[in-house]
Design a protein around this motif. Structure first.
Motif, PDB file in Angstrom:
ATOM      1  N   VAL A   1       0.835  -1.206   0.000  1.00 22.30           N
ATOM      2  CA  VAL A   1       0.000   0.000   0.000  1.00 22.30           C
ATOM      3  C   VAL A   1       0.870   1.256   0.000  1.00 22.30           C
ATOM      4  N   LEU A   2       1.939   1.243   0.798  1.00 25.57           N
ATOM      5  CA  LEU A   2       2.837   2.409   0.824  1.00 25.57           C
ATOM      6  C   LEU A   2       3.467   2.637  -0.544  1.00 25.57           C
ATOM      7  N   MET A   3       3.863   1.574  -1.219  1.00 22.89           N
ATOM      8  CA  MET A   3       4.433   1.726  -2.565  1.00 22.89           C
ATOM      9  C   MET A   3       3.380   2.234  -3.532  1.00 22.89           C
ATOM     10  N   ASN A   4       2.139   1.814  -3.354  1.00 18.04           N
ATOM     11  CA  ASN A   4       1.051   2.337  -4.188  1.00 18.04           C
ATOM     12  C   ASN A   4       0.843   3.836  -3.957  1.00 18.04           C
ATOM     13  N   MET A   5       1.266   4.318  -2.782  1.00 20.91           N
ATOM     14  CA  MET A   5       1.196   5.746  -2.477  1.00 20.91           C
ATOM     15  C   MET A   5       2.390   6.505  -3.064  1.00 20.91           C
ATOM     16  N   GLY A   6       3.407   5.774  -3.538  1.00 20.14           N
ATOM     17  CA  GLY A   6       4.606   6.416  -4.047  1.00 20.14           C
ATOM     18  C   GLY A   6       5.731   6.487  -3.040  1.00 20.14           C
ATOM     19  N   ILE A   7       5.577   5.810  -1.904  1.00 18.08           N
ATOM     20  CA  ILE A   7       6.607   5.786  -0.871  1.00 18.08           C
ATOM     21  C   ILE A   7       7.527   4.587  -1.105  1.00 18.08           C
ATOM     22  N   ASP A   8       8.822   4.815  -1.008  1.00 19.42           N
ATOM     23  CA  ASP A   8       9.809   3.742  -1.136  1.00 19.42           C
ATOM     24  C   ASP A   8       9.835   2.956   0.169  1.00 19.42           C
ATOM     25  N   ALA A   9       9.228   1.784   0.183  1.00 11.07           N
ATOM     26  CA  ALA A   9       9.075   1.001   1.412  1.00 11.07           C
ATOM     27  C   ALA A   9       9.854  -0.307   1.331  1.00 11.07           C
ATOM     28  N   LYS A  10      10.436  -0.715   2.478  1.00  6.72           N
ATOM     29  CA  LYS A  10      11.181  -1.959   2.564  1.00  6.72           C
ATOM     30  C   LYS A  10      10.736  -2.715   3.817  1.00  6.72           C
ATOM     31  N   VAL A  11      10.643  -4.040   3.699  1.00  4.91           N
ATOM     32  CA  VAL A  11      10.362  -4.900   4.848  1.00  4.91           C
ATOM     33  C   VAL A  11      11.673  -5.527   5.300  1.00  4.91           C
ATOM     34  N   ILE A  12      11.968  -5.406   6.592  1.00  3.78           N
ATOM     35  CA  ILE A  12      13.161  -6.004   7.181  1.00  3.78           C
ATOM     36  C   ILE A  12      12.714  -6.984   8.263  1.00  3.78           C
ATOM     37  N   THR A  13      13.148  -8.231   8.180  1.00  2.00           N
ATOM     38  CA  THR A  13      12.816  -9.226   9.204  1.00  2.00           C
ATOM     39  C   THR A  13      14.065  -9.568  10.012  1.00  2.00           C
ATOM     40  N   PRO A  14      13.896  -9.976  11.271  1.00  2.00           N
ATOM     41  CA  PRO A  14      15.057 -10.309  12.105  1.00  2.00           C
ATOM     42  C   PRO A  14      15.813 -11.540  11.642  1.00  2.00           C
ATOM     43  N   ASP A  15      15.135 -12.417  10.881  1.00  2.00           N
ATOM     44  CA  ASP A  15      15.784 -13.612  10.357  1.00  2.00           C
ATOM     45  C   ASP A  15      15.098 -14.019   9.063  1.00  2.00           C
ATOM     46  N   SER A  16      15.452 -15.164   8.532  1.00  2.00           N
ATOM     47  CA  SER A  16      14.935 -15.567   7.225  1.00  2.00           C
ATOM     48  C   SER A  16      13.473 -15.983   7.284  1.00  2.00           C
ATOM     49  N   VAL A  17      12.829 -15.936   6.134  1.00  2.00           N
ATOM     50  CA  VAL A  17      11.425 -16.345   5.999  1.00  2.00           C
ATOM     51  C   VAL A  17      11.371 -17.852   5.782  1.00  2.00           C
ATOM     52  N   SER A  18      10.492 -18.527   6.507  1.00  2.00           N
ATOM     53  CA  SER A  18      10.377 -19.978   6.366  1.00  2.00           C
ATOM     54  C   SER A  18       9.903 -20.344   4.963  1.00  2.00           C
ATOM     55  N   ALA A  19      10.282 -21.530   4.522  1.00  2.00           N
ATOM     56  CA  ALA A  19      10.018 -21.958   3.140  1.00  2.00           C
ATOM     57  C   ALA A  19       8.532 -21.969   2.811  1.00  2.00           C
ATOM     58  N   ASN A  20       7.695 -22.320   3.790  1.00  2.00           N
ATOM     59  CA  ASN A  20       6.268 -22.444   3.507  1.00  2.00           C
ATOM     60  C   ASN A  20       5.568 -21.102   3.307  1.00  2.00           C
ATOM     61  N   LEU A  21       6.256 -19.990   3.606  1.00  2.00           N
ATOM     62  CA  LEU A  21       5.654 -18.658   3.433  1.00  2.00           C
ATOM     63  C   LEU A  21       6.330 -17.838   2.338  1.00  2.00           C
ATOM     64  N   GLN A  22       7.296 -18.418   1.673  1.00  2.00           N
ATOM     65  CA  GLN A  22       8.009 -17.676   0.640  1.00  2.00           C
ATOM     66  C   GLN A  22       7.182 -17.456  -0.623  1.00  2.00           C
ATOM     67  N   PHE A  23       6.028 -18.087  -0.708  1.00  2.00           N
ATOM     68  CA  PHE A  23       5.156 -17.860  -1.857  1.00  2.00           C
ATOM     69  C   PHE A  23       4.425 -16.525  -1.770  1.00  2.00           C
ATOM     70  N   LEU A  24       4.384 -15.920  -0.592  1.00  2.00           N
ATOM     71  CA  LEU A  24       3.652 -14.667  -0.422  1.00  2.00           C
ATOM     72  C   LEU A  24       4.249 -13.571  -1.300  1.00  2.00           C
ATOM     73  N   PRO A  25       3.412 -12.817  -1.987  1.00  2.00           N
ATOM     74  CA  PRO A  25       3.914 -11.755  -2.867  1.00  2.00           C
ATOM     75  C   PRO A  25       4.792 -10.762  -2.115  1.00  2.00           C
ATOM     76  N   GLY A  26       5.986 -10.522  -2.633  1.00  2.00           N
ATOM     77  CA  GLY A  26       6.912  -9.591  -2.007  1.00  2.00           C
ATOM     78  C   GLY A  26       7.905 -10.245  -1.074  1.00  2.00           C
ATOM     79  N   ALA A  27       7.713 -11.521  -0.757  1.00  2.00           N
ATOM     80  CA  ALA A  27       8.597 -12.200   0.198  1.00  2.00           C
ATOM     81  C   ALA A  27      10.039 -12.248  -0.296  1.00  2.00           C
ATOM     82  N   LYS A  28      10.209 -12.362  -1.605  1.00  2.00           N
ATOM     83  CA  LYS A  28      11.563 -12.443  -2.171  1.00  2.00           C
ATOM     84  C   LYS A  28      12.345 -11.142  -2.002  1.00  2.00           C
ATOM     85  N   ASP A  29      11.636 -10.034  -1.779  1.00  2.00           N
ATOM     86  CA  ASP A  29      12.289  -8.730  -1.647  1.00  2.00           C
ATOM     87  C   ASP A  29      12.562  -8.349  -0.198  1.00  2.00           C
TER      88      ASP A  29
END
Length: 348
Positions: A46-74
């Motif tokens: 939604v923030l990117m749709n507003m024109g804001i440069d947004a990034k998601v930072i997680t404390p560790d890696s994403v589990s394999a079963n959730l990597q299909f979620l759109p944007g998870a690769k970024d």
């Protein structure tokens, strides 16, 4: 009609922050689940749709079963790319903290979060939020942070910027934190929101298959072994305990996420009121608990395992051996019966 429960002062302050933001960072708790990732990625979209440069930072890696979620690769893995994560926190115009209530819940990322001078926004549904953000939107009565995020976006008048992808991410989080609406899902407003997300094009059938009915071979084998060989039942205390050592995890080629739903399985037994799963990690034991009815596993995790969560779903950690952790849990069984089980019906 959805009730207006969020403080208008918090919404006004958040709207003001977004009006002047060009860069945003979104972070969530360690070992992020579907609600943490769904809310983080949906807000990022939604923030990117507003024109804001947004990034998601997680404390560790994403589990394999959730990597299909759109944007998870970024997503930026803050553990692997700590310097880059620190730079993003410092350069952001606003930092969003989603699905956690205190900096300790983001592990080593807490240092970068605390060092950042950027305004911080909390959107969360866990109890007892710490005082570390400029805007605090905390509603423990919400079944998921994704449900709360949807309400926030609507109050910010950003409903039209929730596209199909964002809708799918919000729905994914709502589904995972309620077991596909099997528990903690009696609020009629949940289904009003689901209806709106479906109108946006969210594919609930696909999400169900990917979130609840897709398993690797190693996941199936390790779960089968755990239930057949490692599950202990305590009839008088209406409890179950399942443990997996590091050697057993390695034997079945364990990958992060393979045992995600294992703690829930014993609750299918009518006599079981609460279930505990202990997984041995390097230097500590990961503790997961689930319950039905009024049994408060959040109190157990908070008092004995340095964690917390919700009444029917909680977790924590134990610094010691797997055997010691299991013995601690067994030693609590009689106490739990006296304090909780005997005071409530065990009928399910």
């Amino acid at each position: 009609m959805i009730k207006r429960i969020i403080d208008q002062k918090q919404i006004a302050r958040l709207k003001q922050l977004l009006e002047h933001a060009t860069k945003a960072v979104i972070t969530c708790h360690i070992s992020p689940d579907g609600d943490a990732l769904g809310s983080s990625l949906a807000l990022c979209r939604v923030l990117m749709n507003m024109g804001i440069d947004a990034k998601v930072i997680t404390p560790d890696s994403v589990s394999a079963n959730l990597q299909f979620l759109p944007g998870a690769k970024d997503i930026v893995d803050g553990n692997r790319y700590s310097d880059y994560a620190r730079t993003l926190f410092c350069d952001a115009d606003v930092v969003f903290c989603l699905d956690f209530n205190a900096p300790s819940r983001i592990d080593r990322l807490a240092t970068a979060l605390n060092a950042s001078k950027s305004p911080k926004v909390l959107i969360d549904h866990h109890l007892d939020p710490a005082d570390f953000t400029d805007v605090t939107i905390s509603h423990p009565e919400m079944s998921s942070t994704c449900m709360l995020l949807f309400r926030v976006l609507c109050r910010l008048e950003l409903f039209d910027l929730i596209d199909k992808t964002a809708a799918e991410l919000i729905l994914a989080g709502m589904m995972t934190d309620t077991g596909n609406f099997a528990y903690n899902a009696s609020d009629p407003e949940i289904y009003i929101i689901v209806s709106e997300l479906l109108k946006k094009g969210a594919n609930k059938d696909m999400l169900y298959k990917r979130l609840f009915n897709t398993f690797s071979e190693s996941s199936l084998r390790i779960n089968g072994y755990a239930l057949a060989e490692k599950m202990e039942l305590f009839a008088d205390e209406h409890a179950a305990l399942t443990t997996l050592s590091r050697e057993e995890l390695n034997r079945f080629h364990y990958s992060k996420g393979d045992t995600e739903a294992l703690v829930n399985r014993p609750l299918a037994i009518p006599e079981v009121v609460y279930s505990c799963f202990l997984r041995e990690e390097d230097g500590y034991v990961k503790v997961s608990m689930r319950s039905v009815g009024d049994f408060p596993v959040d109190k157990l995790c908070s008092e004995y395992f340095g964690g917390g969560g919700h009444r029917n779903a909680a977790g924590g950690e134990y610094r010691g051996s797997l055997d010691q952790c299991a013995e601690l849990f067994r030693s609590l069984l009689k106490r739990n019966r006296e304090l909780y089980i005997d005071k409530s019906s065990t009928e399910i």
